[in-house]
Scaffold this active site. Structure first.
Site, PDB file in Angstrom:
ATOM      1  N   GLU A  23      -8.125   2.380  -0.943  1.00  0.00           N
ATOM      2  CA  GLU A  23      -7.385   1.292  -1.559  1.00  0.00           C
ATOM      3  C   GLU A  23      -7.558   1.327  -3.077  1.00  0.00           C
ATOM      4  O   GLU A  23      -8.658   1.610  -3.565  1.00  0.00           O
ATOM      5  CB  GLU A  23      -7.946  -0.042  -1.033  1.00  0.00           C
TER       6      GLU A  23
ATOM      7  N   GLU B 207      -7.100  -1.475  -5.791  1.00  0.00           N
ATOM      8  CA  GLU B 207      -6.875  -2.919  -5.819  1.00  0.00           C
ATOM      9  C   GLU B 207      -6.679  -3.379  -7.261  1.00  0.00           C
ATOM     10  O   GLU B 207      -7.635  -3.420  -8.041  1.00  0.00           O
ATOM     11  CB  GLU B 207      -8.095  -3.633  -5.215  1.00  0.00           C
TER      12      GLU B 207
ATOM     13  N   ARG C 130     -10.151  -2.086  -8.886  1.00  0.00           N
ATOM     14  CA  ARG C 130     -11.186  -1.644  -7.961  1.00  0.00           C
ATOM     15  C   ARG C 130     -10.624  -0.493  -7.138  1.00  0.00           C
ATOM     16  O   ARG C 130      -9.499  -0.590  -6.643  1.00  0.00           O
ATOM     17  CB  ARG C 130     -11.620  -2.777  -7.039  1.00  0.00           C
TER      18      ARG C 130
ATOM     19  N   LYS D 101       0.806  -1.231   0.000  1.00  0.00           N
ATOM     20  CA  LYS D 101       0.000   0.000   0.000  1.00  0.00           C
ATOM     21  C   LYS D 101       0.838   1.280   0.000  1.00  0.00           C
ATOM     22  O   LYS D 101       0.285   2.380   0.025  1.00  0.00           O
ATOM     23  CB  LYS D 101      -0.997  -0.012   1.167  1.00  0.00           C
TER      24      LYS D 101
ATOM     25  N   ARG E 253     -23.902  -4.174  -1.037  1.00  0.00           N
ATOM     26  CA  ARG E 253     -25.044  -3.963  -1.915  1.00  0.00           C
ATOM     27  C   ARG E 253     -24.686  -3.034  -3.065  1.00  0.00           C
ATOM     28  O   ARG E 253     -23.752  -2.229  -2.951  1.00  0.00           O
ATOM     29  CB  ARG E 253     -26.250  -3.433  -1.143  1.00  0.00           C
TER      30      ARG E 253
HETATM   31  N1  LIG Z   1      -8.885   4.791   7.803  1.00  0.00           N
HETATM   32  C1  LIG Z   1      -9.927   3.957   7.919  1.00  0.00           C
HETATM   33  N2  LIG Z   1     -11.116   4.393   8.430  1.00  0.00           N
HETATM   34  C2  LIG Z   1     -12.163   3.552   8.579  1.00  0.00           C
HETATM   35  N3  LIG Z   1     -12.129   2.244   8.269  1.00  0.00           N
HETATM   36  C3  LIG Z   1     -10.974   1.748   7.765  1.00  0.00           C
HETATM   37  C4  LIG Z   1      -9.826   2.574   7.561  1.00  0.00           C
HETATM   38  N4  LIG Z   1      -8.843   1.794   7.049  1.00  0.00           N
HETATM   39  C5  LIG Z   1      -9.347   0.561   6.946  1.00  0.00           C
HETATM   40  N5  LIG Z   1     -10.620   0.511   7.385  1.00  0.00           N
HETATM   41  C6  LIG Z   1     -11.503  -0.669   7.420  1.00  0.00           C
HETATM   42  O1  LIG Z   1     -10.683  -1.827   7.349  1.00  0.00           O
HETATM   43  C7  LIG Z   1     -10.929  -2.563   6.151  1.00  0.00           C
HETATM   44  C8  LIG Z   1      -9.635  -3.119   5.574  1.00  0.00           C
HETATM   45  O2  LIG Z   1      -8.727  -2.076   5.275  1.00  0.00           O
HETATM   46  P1  LIG Z   1      -8.163  -1.838   3.821  1.00  0.00           P
HETATM   47  O3  LIG Z   1      -7.325  -0.599   3.865  1.00  0.00           O
HETATM   48  O4  LIG Z   1      -9.269  -1.870   2.833  1.00  0.00           O
HETATM   49  O5  LIG Z   1      -7.165  -3.051   3.614  1.00  0.00           O
HETATM   50  P2  LIG Z   1      -7.384  -4.541   3.031  1.00  0.00           P
HETATM   51  O6  LIG Z   1      -8.762  -4.630   2.444  1.00  0.00           O
HETATM   52  O7  LIG Z   1      -6.324  -4.664   1.991  1.00  0.00           O
HETATM   53  O8  LIG Z   1      -7.156  -5.439   4.186  1.00  0.00           O
HETATM   54  C9  LIG Z   1     -11.644  -1.581   5.232  1.00  0.00           C
HETATM   55  O9  LIG Z   1     -12.498  -2.283   4.351  1.00  0.00           O
HETATM   56  C10 LIG Z   1     -12.423  -0.698   6.223  1.00  0.00           C
HETATM   57  O10 LIG Z   1     -13.643  -1.316   6.626  1.00  0.00           O
HETATM   58 MG   LIG Z   2      -9.953  -3.304   1.460  1.00  0.00          MG
END
Ligand SMILES: Nc1ncnc2c1ncn2[C@@H]1O[C@H](COP(=O)(O)OP(=O)(O)O)[C@@H](O)[C@H]1O
Ligand SMILES: [Mg+2]
Length: 287
Positions: free
Chosen positions: A257, A259, A242, A90, A209
């Protein structure tokens, strides 16, 4: 003879990825021979595939070097190995930020409370991760720092972000691009519970959804998608992408993210998206 497409997954992905049955059925209906395979299956002849499409290789996060070495060995892989190499860490968020795109404010490897972003709650996560593994939400700065220290102590890069509370109400908007153009959007519910700490068993497919993105979300997502080609020049364009957006404290969409590795495409939530994938594969093979 029909052209062969390999949809590449993992042991668990083959069992539970709901995109795979829809993608393979649509490709077969269009006349392709489809193989559903694991990336680490040593009996697969990758040269026999006219196109190998990375889908649900969910175990790459803790086998990154092995995964990228495999990707580099596959003759016709999408997304291209260069994109996978860039996108599996990331730290690519810094590249997006550098070219002026809005990303979730992130502090890298903080070692003191003064270095934490200004927030009431923080999210700590490793830069290489998927499925919210090793990720947690903290309301105590000492907990956030301890978690970051644990990650850096293990040789990983720690990311600390403000917990964006808009996720609790609006969720996260996944903007799906297939074959070079926007296809559909899906709303994902929040994943990190307060006081829950680190958990490895969250179900990121829980609350999903179909969504209708706002114009501002559409604009940011298109700009991010456009930027991929500039940031990775000379690399084959992504077959799929994505872009996960959340709203910051001012309500502006920011990138959580990008992706390009194994995004769920949320095909069950989007009638027509499987056909878009077929068209993208056809276009790729006619190049
Ligand atoms: N800064 C943030 N604020 C709120 N929720 C977060 C944040 N970072 C991550 N999340 C939550 O954690 C989940 C996973 O984090 P993400 O950055 O999408 O990494 P990955 O999906 O690669 O594990 C996200 O789908 C979200 O629900
Ligand atoms: Mg994610």
């Amino acid at each position: 003879m029909s052209e062969r497409v390999a949809l590449v997954s993992s042991e668990r992905g083959l069992r539970v990825d709901p995109d795979l049955p829809l993608a393979s059925a649509a490709l077969r209906a269009a006349g392709f021979a489809v193989d559903l395979v694991r990336w680490d299956d040593e009996t697969v002849d990758w040269a026999a595939a006219d196109l190998a499409v990375v889908r649900s290789c969910w175990d790459y996060a803790w086998r990154l070097e092995e995964f990228l070495a495999w990707a580099g060995s596959v003759p016709r892989l999408r997304n291209a190995v260069e994109l996978l190499r860039w996108n599996t860490d990331k730290t690519y968020l810094r590249d997006l930020e550098r070219v002026g795109l809005p990303v979730v404010p992130t502090v890298w490897n903080p070692t003191s409370a003064a270095a934490l972003p200004d927030a009431a709650e923080w999210v700590v996560k490793p830069s290489v991760s998927a499925g919210s593994r090793d990720t947690a939400r903290w309301s105590d700065a000492a907990d956030a720092l301890a978690h970051a220290a644990e990650l850096t102590g293990a040789g990983r890069t720690a990311m600390v972000q403000p917990y964006l509370a808009s996720v609790d109400d609006d969720g996260e908007t996944a903007m799906l691009f297939i074959g070079g153009r926007f296809s559909h959007a899906v709303r994902k519910g929040p994943l990190l519970g307060r006081g829950e700490g680190v958990r490895q068993d969250r179900d990121s497919r829980g609350d999903l959804r179909a969504a209708r993105p706002g114009d501002d979300q559409r604009e940011v997502a298109e700009a991010v998608f456009e930027a991929i080609g500039n940031l990775q020049p000379g690399v084959p364009a992504p077959l799929y992408a994505r872009i996960d957006l959340v709203r910051d404290v001012e309500g502006r969409p920011v990138v959580l993210e990008l992706e390009l590795t194994e995004p769920s495409l949320f095909l069950p939530q989007a009638p027509g998206a499987a056909r878009a994938l077929v068209h993208a594969v056809e276009a790729e093979l006619s190049r």
